[in-house]
Design an enzyme around this catalytic site. Structure first.
Site, PDB file in Angstrom:
ATOM      1  CG  ASP A  13     -18.339 -89.725 -21.916  1.00 11.92           C
ATOM      2  OD1 ASP A  13     -18.870 -90.508 -20.939  1.00 11.92           O
ATOM      3  OD2 ASP A  13     -17.816 -88.563 -21.529  1.00 11.92           O
ATOM      4  CG  ASP A  51     -20.952 -86.168 -21.909  1.00 11.32           C
ATOM      5  OD1 ASP A  51     -20.826 -85.799 -20.803  1.00 11.32           O
ATOM      6  OD2 ASP A  51     -20.879 -85.158 -22.743  1.00 11.32           O
ATOM      7  CG  HIS A  53     -24.692 -82.662 -21.471  1.00 14.60           C
ATOM      8  ND1 HIS A  53     -24.244 -82.455 -20.610  1.00 14.60           N
ATOM      9  CD2 HIS A  53     -23.660 -82.998 -22.560  1.00 14.60           C
ATOM     10  CE1 HIS A  53     -22.819 -82.718 -20.417  1.00 14.60           C
ATOM     11  NE2 HIS A  53     -22.660 -82.803 -21.874  1.00 14.60           N
ATOM     12  CG  HIS A  57     -25.679 -79.061 -20.205  1.00 14.36           C
ATOM     13  ND1 HIS A  57     -24.158 -79.035 -20.146  1.00 14.36           N
ATOM     14  CD2 HIS A  57     -25.909 -79.635 -18.969  1.00 14.36           C
ATOM     15  CE1 HIS A  57     -23.713 -79.157 -19.128  1.00 14.36           C
ATOM     16  NE2 HIS A  57     -24.609 -79.693 -18.215  1.00 14.36           N
ATOM     17  CG  HIS A  86     -21.696 -82.847 -26.609  1.00 19.07           C
ATOM     18  ND1 HIS A  86     -21.614 -81.577 -26.125  1.00 19.07           N
ATOM     19  CD2 HIS A  86     -21.763 -83.478 -25.629  1.00 19.07           C
ATOM     20  CE1 HIS A  86     -21.012 -81.609 -25.068  1.00 19.07           C
ATOM     21  NE2 HIS A  86     -21.078 -82.718 -24.581  1.00 19.07           N
ATOM     22  CE  LYS A 111     -18.533 -88.454 -18.032  1.00 21.43           C
ATOM     23  NZ  LYS A 111     -18.587 -87.339 -19.130  1.00 21.43           N
ATOM     24  CB  CYS A 156     -14.536 -87.327 -20.528  1.00 21.10           C
ATOM     25  SG  CYS A 156     -16.025 -85.938 -20.658  1.00 21.10           S
TER      26      CYS A 156
END
Ligand code: VGL
Ligand code: ZN
Length: 211
Positions: A13, A51, A53, A57, A86, A111, A156
């Site tokens: 990330d 990351d 989303h 989310h 984010h 993810k 993470c």
């Protein structure tokens, strides 16, 4: 001593939103980029996580009426931290830091793309059941040790390390190539977990290639 054939370097990330100025900026997040690039050159096998989303989310405070970022909420799989919006798919914040060298990466695992489940770990989503597919990659390619660096140490990176260890891998967190969010003692708590579960902490200077 690194073993280029069977070691994997997993970069977690390193995205604009986790760097200073980003939506969930981690102090000094950008400082690790040169270190990580330097490490990348020492490995034959490199993978990245991102990351990723959808808008709205369930981990975003803005999706829960009356809730603010950094509060907790109960979702179907248990308690979930709420964050500022984010790493929204396709946004600038979701892009890798512009100086991160990504060309060598053989795999990018995204993810947190399911609207109703967050995913800190690169191996399992936060329901601790849904797999991301990373372990399939690791097993099929025969990697034995995974070295991890990136953002954030206490979320993470940390949960990826613990899950990797739980799946039977030999896991090393490159401490100086990570930065933490450190919310409510979360960094110390994560280091404690590393100790309890046998996740090793190393410094980037100690990772050398033979010959
Ligand atoms: C992360 C919080 C929310 C991380 C991702 O990369 O550590 N933390 N989403
Ligand atoms: Zn996230």
């Amino acid at each position: 001593m690194l073993n280029p054939a069977t070691d994997l370097f997993l970069i977690i990330d390193v995205q604009n939103d986790f760097c200073p100025g980003g939506a969930l900026g981690v102090d000094g997040g950008h400082d690790i980029v040169p270190l990580i690039n330097n490490l990348t050159r020492r490995f034959d096998n490199v993978a990245l996580t991102q990351d990723w989303h959808p808008a709205g989310h369930s981990s975003f405070a803005s999706s829960h009426e009356g809730k603010s970022p950094f509060e907790m909420v109960e979702l179907s799989y248990g308690m979930q931290n709420l964050w500022p919006d984010h790493c929204v798919q396709g946004s600038f914040g979701a892009q890798f830091h512009k100086d991160l060298e990504t060309d060598k990466a053989q795999m990018i695992i995204r993810k947190g793309f399911r609207g109703d489940i967050d995913s800190y770990s690169a191996f399992f989503e936060n329901d601790q059941k849904t797999r991301t597919g990373l372990m399939g990659f690791v097993q099929e390619r025969g990697f034995k040790r995974v070295f991890m660096a990136g953002l954030a140490t206490d979320y993470c990176v940390g949960f990826s390390a613990l899950d990797g260890k739980g799946l039977g891998l030999d896991v090393y967190v490159v401490e100086d190539a990570c930065r933490g969010i450190n919310m409510g003692g979360s960094l110390e708590a994560m280091y404690q977990q590393f100790n309890e579960h046998g996740v090793k902490r190393v410094q980037s200077v100690d990772l050398t290639v033979s010959g």
